[in-house]
Design a protein around this motif. Sequence first.
Motif, PDB file in Angstrom:
ATOM      1  N   LYS A 143       0.804  -1.226   0.000  1.00 18.17           N
ATOM      2  CA  LYS A 143       0.000   0.000   0.000  1.00 18.17           C
ATOM      3  C   LYS A 143       0.837   1.277   0.000  1.00 18.17           C
ATOM      4  CE  LYS A 143      -4.235   1.703   1.774  1.00 18.17           C
ATOM      5  NZ  LYS A 143      -5.111   1.954   2.795  1.00 18.17           N
ATOM      6  N   PRO A 144       1.883   1.403   0.848  1.00 19.91           N
ATOM      7  CA  PRO A 144       2.616   2.665   0.879  1.00 19.91           C
ATOM      8  C   PRO A 144       3.448   2.964  -0.382  1.00 19.91           C
ATOM      9  CG  PRO A 144       3.567   1.096   2.428  1.00 19.91           C
ATOM     10  CD  PRO A 144       2.358   0.452   1.868  1.00 19.91           C
ATOM     11  N   THR A 145       3.608   1.982  -1.268  1.00 18.96           N
ATOM     12  CA  THR A 145       4.367   2.260  -2.492  1.00 18.96           C
ATOM     13  C   THR A 145       3.485   3.007  -3.478  1.00 18.96           C
ATOM     14  OG1 THR A 145       3.648   0.234  -3.555  1.00 18.96           O
ATOM     15  CG2 THR A 145       5.635   0.102  -2.214  1.00 18.96           C
ATOM     16  N   SER A 146       4.124   3.538  -4.542  1.00 21.95           N
ATOM     17  CA  SER A 146       3.312   4.278  -5.516  1.00 21.95           C
ATOM     18  C   SER A 146       2.995   3.401  -6.727  1.00 21.95           C
ATOM     19  CB  SER A 146       4.067   5.523  -5.969  1.00 21.95           C
ATOM     20  OG  SER A 146       5.340   5.123  -6.432  1.00 21.95           O
ATOM     21  N   LEU A 147       2.909   2.082  -6.489  1.00 17.84           N
ATOM     22  CA  LEU A 147       2.648   1.184  -7.601  1.00 17.84           C
ATOM     23  C   LEU A 147       1.165   1.140  -7.936  1.00 17.84           C
ATOM     24  CD1 LEU A 147       4.926  -1.783  -6.496  1.00 17.84           C
ATOM     25  CD2 LEU A 147       5.381  -0.163  -8.331  1.00 17.84           C
ATOM     26  N   HIS A 148       0.857   0.972  -9.212  1.00 19.54           N
ATOM     27  CA  HIS A 148      -0.515   0.847  -9.686  1.00 19.54           C
ATOM     28  C   HIS A 148      -1.090  -0.483  -9.188  1.00 19.54           C
ATOM     29  CE1 HIS A 148      -3.677   0.149 -12.727  1.00 19.54           C
ATOM     30  NE2 HIS A 148      -3.698   1.460 -12.884  1.00 19.54           N
ATOM     31  N   PRO A 149      -2.409  -0.545  -8.901  1.00 20.47           N
ATOM     32  CA  PRO A 149      -2.992  -1.808  -8.431  1.00 20.47           C
ATOM     33  C   PRO A 149      -2.652  -3.011  -9.312  1.00 20.47           C
ATOM     34  CG  PRO A 149      -4.638  -0.081  -8.370  1.00 20.47           C
ATOM     35  CD  PRO A 149      -3.394   0.542  -8.907  1.00 20.47           C
ATOM     36  N   PHE A 150      -2.567  -2.813 -10.625  1.00 21.25           N
ATOM     37  CA  PHE A 150      -2.232  -3.908 -11.527  1.00 21.25           C
ATOM     38  C   PHE A 150      -0.845  -4.437 -11.211  1.00 21.25           C
ATOM     39  CE2 PHE A 150      -2.868  -6.292 -15.398  1.00 21.25           C
ATOM     40  CZ  PHE A 150      -1.598  -6.476 -15.924  1.00 21.25           C
ATOM     41  N   GLU A 151       0.108  -3.498 -10.991  1.00 21.67           N
ATOM     42  CA  GLU A 151       1.488  -3.899 -10.694  1.00 21.67           C
ATOM     43  C   GLU A 151       1.570  -4.617  -9.355  1.00 21.67           C
ATOM     44  OE1 GLU A 151       3.015  -0.002 -10.913  1.00 21.67           O
ATOM     45  OE2 GLU A 151       3.535  -0.114 -13.029  1.00 21.67           O
ATOM     46  N   CYS A 152       0.817  -4.125  -8.355  1.00 21.94           N
ATOM     47  CA  CYS A 152       0.812  -4.779  -7.037  1.00 21.94           C
ATOM     48  C   CYS A 152       0.305  -6.201  -7.156  1.00 21.94           C
ATOM     49  CB  CYS A 152      -0.098  -4.033  -6.056  1.00 21.94           C
ATOM     50  SG  CYS A 152       0.466  -2.390  -5.661  1.00 21.94           S
ATOM     51  N   ALA A 153      -0.786  -6.375  -7.905  1.00 22.51           N
ATOM     52  CA  ALA A 153      -1.361  -7.711  -8.051  1.00 22.51           C
ATOM     53  C   ALA A 153      -0.388  -8.624  -8.788  1.00 22.51           C
ATOM     54  CB  ALA A 153      -2.696  -7.644  -8.788  1.00 22.51           C
ATOM     55  N   GLN A 154       0.282  -8.115  -9.803  1.00 19.15           N
ATOM     56  CA  GLN A 154       1.248  -8.925 -10.547  1.00 19.15           C
ATOM     57  C   GLN A 154       2.383  -9.375  -9.638  1.00 19.15           C
ATOM     58  OE1 GLN A 154       0.220 -10.341 -13.199  1.00 19.15           O
ATOM     59  NE2 GLN A 154       1.477  -9.509 -14.821  1.00 19.15           N
ATOM     60  N   LEU A 155       2.889  -8.451  -8.793  1.00 15.64           N
ATOM     61  CA  LEU A 155       3.974  -8.822  -7.874  1.00 15.64           C
ATOM     62  C   LEU A 155       3.510  -9.901  -6.906  1.00 15.64           C
ATOM     63  CD1 LEU A 155       5.685  -5.431  -6.950  1.00 15.64           C
ATOM     64  CD2 LEU A 155       6.505  -7.192  -8.497  1.00 15.64           C
ATOM     65  N   GLY A 156       2.285  -9.755  -6.416  1.00 13.42           N
ATOM     66  CA  GLY A 156       1.742 -10.748  -5.490  1.00 13.42           C
ATOM     67  C   GLY A 156       1.539 -12.096  -6.155  1.00 13.42           C
ATOM     68  N   ASN A 157       1.173 -12.087  -7.439  1.00 16.74           N
ATOM     69  CA  ASN A 157       0.905 -13.342  -8.137  1.00 16.74           C
ATOM     70  C   ASN A 157       2.171 -14.045  -8.594  1.00 16.74           C
ATOM     71  OD1 ASN A 157      -1.818 -12.906  -7.911  1.00 16.74           O
ATOM     72  ND2 ASN A 157      -2.046 -12.009  -9.941  1.00 16.74           N
ATOM     73  N   LEU A 158       3.156 -13.277  -9.053  1.00 18.47           N
ATOM     74  CA  LEU A 158       4.325 -13.904  -9.659  1.00 18.47           C
ATOM     75  C   LEU A 158       5.396 -14.284  -8.645  1.00 18.47           C
ATOM     76  CD1 LEU A 158       4.579 -11.635 -12.831  1.00 18.47           C
ATOM     77  CD2 LEU A 158       3.653 -13.934 -12.678  1.00 18.47           C
ATOM     78  N   CYS A 159       5.373 -13.641  -7.446  1.00 19.28           N
ATOM     79  CA  CYS A 159       6.307 -13.980  -6.373  1.00 19.28           C
ATOM     80  C   CYS A 159       7.750 -14.075  -6.866  1.00 19.28           C
ATOM     81  CB  CYS A 159       5.916 -15.308  -5.716  1.00 19.28           C
ATOM     82  SG  CYS A 159       4.448 -15.134  -4.731  1.00 19.28           S
ATOM     83  N   CYS A 160       8.258 -12.956  -7.378  1.00 15.01           N
ATOM     84  CA  CYS A 160       9.629 -12.937  -7.876  1.00 15.01           C
ATOM     85  C   CYS A 160      10.590 -12.969  -6.704  1.00 15.01           C
ATOM     86  CB  CYS A 160       9.859 -11.665  -8.673  1.00 15.01           C
ATOM     87  SG  CYS A 160       8.618 -11.424  -9.938  1.00 15.01           S
ATOM     88  N   SER A 161      11.786 -13.496  -6.959  1.00  9.71           N
ATOM     89  CA  SER A 161      12.737 -13.554  -5.852  1.00  9.71           C
ATOM     90  C   SER A 161      13.676 -12.355  -5.857  1.00  9.71           C
ATOM     91  CB  SER A 161      13.542 -14.857  -5.911  1.00  9.71           C
ATOM     92  OG  SER A 161      13.925 -15.083  -7.250  1.00  9.71           O
ATOM     93  N   GLU A 162      13.894 -11.730  -7.045  1.00 10.93           N
ATOM     94  CA  GLU A 162      14.781 -10.557  -7.050  1.00 10.93           C
ATOM     95  C   GLU A 162      14.153  -9.422  -7.836  1.00 10.93           C
ATOM     96  OE1 GLU A 162      18.618 -12.975  -8.438  1.00 10.93           O
ATOM     97  OE2 GLU A 162      17.147 -12.401  -9.997  1.00 10.93           O
ATOM     98  N   VAL A 167       7.288  -7.318 -14.997  1.00  8.24           N
ATOM     99  CA  VAL A 167       6.292  -6.247 -14.894  1.00  8.24           C
ATOM    100  C   VAL A 167       6.996  -4.960 -15.310  1.00  8.24           C
ATOM    101  CG1 VAL A 167       4.485  -5.251 -13.446  1.00  8.24           C
ATOM    102  CG2 VAL A 167       5.394  -7.474 -12.874  1.00  8.24           C
ATOM    103  N   PRO A 168       7.233  -4.769 -16.617  1.00  7.19           N
ATOM    104  CA  PRO A 168       8.064  -3.651 -17.078  1.00  7.19           C
ATOM    105  C   PRO A 168       7.507  -2.272 -16.737  1.00  7.19           C
ATOM    106  CG  PRO A 168       7.031  -4.767 -18.940  1.00  7.19           C
ATOM    107  CD  PRO A 168       6.728  -5.579 -17.743  1.00  7.19           C
ATOM    108  N   SER A 169       6.212  -2.188 -16.501  1.00 11.29           N
ATOM    109  CA  SER A 169       5.644  -0.863 -16.233  1.00 11.29           C
ATOM    110  C   SER A 169       6.114  -0.294 -14.899  1.00 11.29           C
ATOM    111  CB  SER A 169       4.120  -0.927 -16.255  1.00 11.29           C
ATOM    112  OG  SER A 169       3.668  -1.827 -15.273  1.00 11.29           O
ATOM    113  N   ILE A 170       6.737  -1.136 -14.052  1.00 17.73           N
ATOM    114  CA  ILE A 170       7.211  -0.627 -12.752  1.00 17.73           C
ATOM    115  C   ILE A 170       8.291   0.423 -12.984  1.00 17.73           C
ATOM    116  CG2 ILE A 170       8.457  -1.200 -10.651  1.00 17.73           C
ATOM    117  CD1 ILE A 170       7.071  -3.807 -10.529  1.00 17.73           C
ATOM    118  N   GLY A 171       9.203   0.120 -13.901  1.00 14.73           N
ATOM    119  CA  GLY A 171      10.228   1.095 -14.272  1.00 14.73           C
ATOM    120  C   GLY A 171      10.927   1.709 -13.076  1.00 14.73           C
ATOM    121  N   ASP A 172      10.834   3.041 -12.969  1.00 13.13           N
ATOM    122  CA  ASP A 172      11.524   3.731 -11.880  1.00 13.13           C
ATOM    123  C   ASP A 172      10.599   4.119 -10.747  1.00 13.13           C
ATOM    124  OD1 ASP A 172      13.465   5.374 -14.381  1.00 13.13           O
ATOM    125  OD2 ASP A 172      14.000   3.678 -13.077  1.00 13.13           O
TER     126      ASP A 172
END
Lengths: 170, 149
Positions: free
Chosen positions: B95-114, B122-127
């Motif tokens: 929640k405290p990050t400035s990520l779009h809900p789509f990006e948050c859901a993708q991070l939660g679903n894909l469970c990346c390690s790095e 999720v290239p839209s994360i960018g900077d």
Amino acid sequence: MFFHKKLTHTITLHPSFLGPRMREFVTQRLYEDVKDLCSGRYGYIVAVVAILEIQMGKILPGLGSAEFEVKYSAILFRPFRNEVMDAVVTKVNRMGFKSMAGPLEIFVSTQLIPADMKFNQHSNPPSYHSEEQKIEVGTLVRVKITGVRIDATAIYTIGTIKEDYLGVIE
Amino acid sequence: MTRGEAMIKRKTQPRAQPEGELDAGKLELGEDFQDAECLLISEVKVLLEAQYEGRKGEEEDKEMSGVFTRTLEYVQKFGRYTNRDTIKEVRALMKPTSLHPFECAQLGNLCCSEYEEAKSLVPSIGDKIGDEDLDSLLKQMDSLKKYQG
């Protein structure tokens, strides 16, 4: 990607249903109409979460049927181009493999499979394999959607596993 | 359908945006989904399992829709977080990050390690978030997943 959205649906009830259990018929009809529905605009409607409002019915002039606008919230599943998702392989052949992500079918063609993965037609079941990995029916794969085609009743997608971090999931 | 019904039906069918314009990589989701709430696979699992339990108890043996059954199997297979509290904590982390809900859901679903994997998938994360912040976020999500009840 799964979404939670508020939608509106119009239900027309024949006059014979306009009695004491009218609201029940409206909700039943909503569940039936939405079941197995794939809309071009909203993708797959997986399930109705809640019925928010059933507006007052409007009698259609000359017909006697009543029309109800029902506002409900539902879980939608809609793929987007360049979205990465996990899927289960369901069919493997020379042209590529088909995989399912929930209700959605994703086809990955041979051209979008890394060159080191070769199709092995003699293996049973047929598979693609490289030195470290093997793709056969039931394998879990991470796919990136490269194309989405939506028509009135279904969504067709194609994907790739040729990029970094895609492919077989351990 | 009579002409009256057809006329009424026609006016309530707005046109969808052409598919070619939509691109998750650039976070262009179309006006229908740009501001929509994105669900984690685990959240869908909780919702669908509750519905399934509810419907199992009904008198008639109603046939579940194919879409529902296939989705239920999918979310049970790929849902990473098994209980509601863990899901709430994951949501609170993002929640405290400035990520779009789509990006948050993708991070939660894909469970990346790095963070490199996350930024590649999720290239839209960018900077939007620094590499170290993203890395620490992913590690916290990973430990929630490992130590959930």
